[in-house]
Scaffold this motif. Structure first.
Motif, PDB file in Angstrom:
ATOM      1  N   ALA A 151      -9.102   2.800 -15.614  1.00  0.00           N
ATOM      2  CA  ALA A 151      -8.053   2.300 -16.508  1.00  0.00           C
ATOM      3  C   ALA A 151      -7.600   0.902 -16.093  1.00  0.00           C
ATOM      4  CB  ALA A 151      -6.862   3.260 -16.523  1.00  0.00           C
ATOM      5  N   ALA A 152      -7.469   0.672 -14.792  1.00  0.00           N
ATOM      6  CA  ALA A 152      -7.044  -0.645 -14.310  1.00  0.00           C
ATOM      7  C   ALA A 152      -8.103  -1.706 -14.610  1.00  0.00           C
ATOM      8  CB  ALA A 152      -6.729  -0.597 -12.814  1.00  0.00           C
ATOM      9  N   ILE A 170      -3.163  12.142 -11.930  1.00  0.00           N
ATOM     10  CA  ILE A 170      -4.296  11.418 -12.518  1.00  0.00           C
ATOM     11  C   ILE A 170      -5.314  11.169 -11.404  1.00  0.00           C
ATOM     12  CG2 ILE A 170      -5.020   9.303 -13.682  1.00  0.00           C
ATOM     13  CD1 ILE A 170      -2.099   9.091 -14.699  1.00  0.00           C
ATOM     14  N   LYS A 219      -7.684   6.280 -12.662  1.00  0.00           N
ATOM     15  CA  LYS A 219      -6.767   5.155 -12.435  1.00  0.00           C
ATOM     16  C   LYS A 219      -7.544   3.851 -12.281  1.00  0.00           C
ATOM     17  CE  LYS A 219      -3.120   7.751 -10.071  1.00  0.00           C
ATOM     18  NZ  LYS A 219      -2.410   7.911  -8.790  1.00  0.00           N
ATOM     19  N   LEU A 264      -3.243  -3.262  -7.903  1.00  0.00           N
ATOM     20  CA  LEU A 264      -3.252  -1.817  -8.153  1.00  0.00           C
ATOM     21  C   LEU A 264      -4.615  -1.218  -7.826  1.00  0.00           C
ATOM     22  CD1 LEU A 264      -1.245  -1.369 -11.477  1.00  0.00           C
ATOM     23  CD2 LEU A 264      -0.673  -0.461  -9.222  1.00  0.00           C
ATOM     24  N   TYR A 315      -5.102   1.671  -5.172  1.00  0.00           N
ATOM     25  CA  TYR A 315      -5.712   2.963  -5.518  1.00  0.00           C
ATOM     26  C   TYR A 315      -6.927   3.241  -4.637  1.00  0.00           C
ATOM     27  CZ  TYR A 315      -2.966   2.799  -9.884  1.00  0.00           C
ATOM     28  OH  TYR A 315      -1.972   2.739 -10.820  1.00  0.00           O
ATOM     29  N   TRP A 331      -7.150   6.129  -1.429  1.00  0.00           N
ATOM     30  CA  TRP A 331      -7.932   7.232  -2.006  1.00  0.00           C
ATOM     31  C   TRP A 331      -7.661   8.497  -1.187  1.00  0.00           C
ATOM     32  CZ3 TRP A 331     -12.286   6.024  -5.497  1.00  0.00           C
ATOM     33  CH2 TRP A 331     -12.943   7.175  -5.961  1.00  0.00           C
ATOM     34  N   VAL A 337      -8.022   9.486  -9.049  1.00  0.00           N
ATOM     35  CA  VAL A 337      -8.172   8.097  -8.631  1.00  0.00           C
ATOM     36  C   VAL A 337      -9.229   7.400  -9.477  1.00  0.00           C
ATOM     37  CG1 VAL A 337      -8.830   6.579  -6.723  1.00  0.00           C
ATOM     38  CG2 VAL A 337      -7.444   8.578  -6.288  1.00  0.00           C
TER      39      VAL A 337
END
Length: 162
Positions: A23-24, A15, A20, A130, A134, A138, A17
């Motif tokens: 989404a977070a 997925i 991610k 998170l 992330y 990176w 970055v």
């Protein structure tokens, strides 16, 4: 006699970055919104709102504008995480998530329903952690302007001047 079937595994695609992070931030905003919505069912909260108070603050245009601005930043981080250039994106996510850790923790101040708010805040802090992870980790690649890979891809040499 039974023949053995080959094992088929699911293709676990990496997925990006950016996805991610988006989404977070999206999950964080759903949590913020849902905790606020469920808070309306806490005894006395609606009565306080109808009386013009939220927590220790008087309901006013200033309060509402401040609350909107405070929540607009993580809302905008969803799209910014997908669209900003990588370097700016990483720095922006690190700064904004770091600033929202104390903002999130402040939500526990003065609350009587500590299990409810504690769970909501813990989940929000996990999402912020998170985001920080992330952004901090990176993936990096060597710049094509500074490195040239030879045809056999085993050696890397500096680009030649023209």
């Amino acid at each position: 006699m039974r023949t053995r079937q080959p094992t088929i595994t699911l293709d676990d695609q990496p997925i990006p970055v950016r996805a991610k992070l988006a989404a977070a931030w999206t999950s964080l905003m759903f949590l913020y919104a849902y905790v606020d919505i469920l808070n309306f069912f806490t005894p006395g909260v609606v009565d306080d709102i109808l009386a013009g108070r939220v927590f220790e603050f008087a309901l006013s245009q200033t309060f509402s504008t401040t609350a909107l601005a405070l929540m607009a930043i993580p809302i905008l981080m969803v799209v910014l995480s997908m669209t900003l250039p990588a370097r700016v994106n990483r720095i922006t996510n690190l700064v904004v998530a770091s600033l929202y850790v104390p903002v999130t923790a402040f939500n526990a101040v003065g609350e009587s329903w500590l299990y409810f708010y504690g769970l909501g805040i813990a989940l929000e802090l996990i999402l912020l952690a998170l985001i920080l992870r992330y952004a901090w980790t990176w993936p990096r690649t060597a710049s094509s302007a500074t490195m040239v890979t030879s045809p056999d891809r085993d050696t890397v040499r500096a680009p030649q001047q023209a």
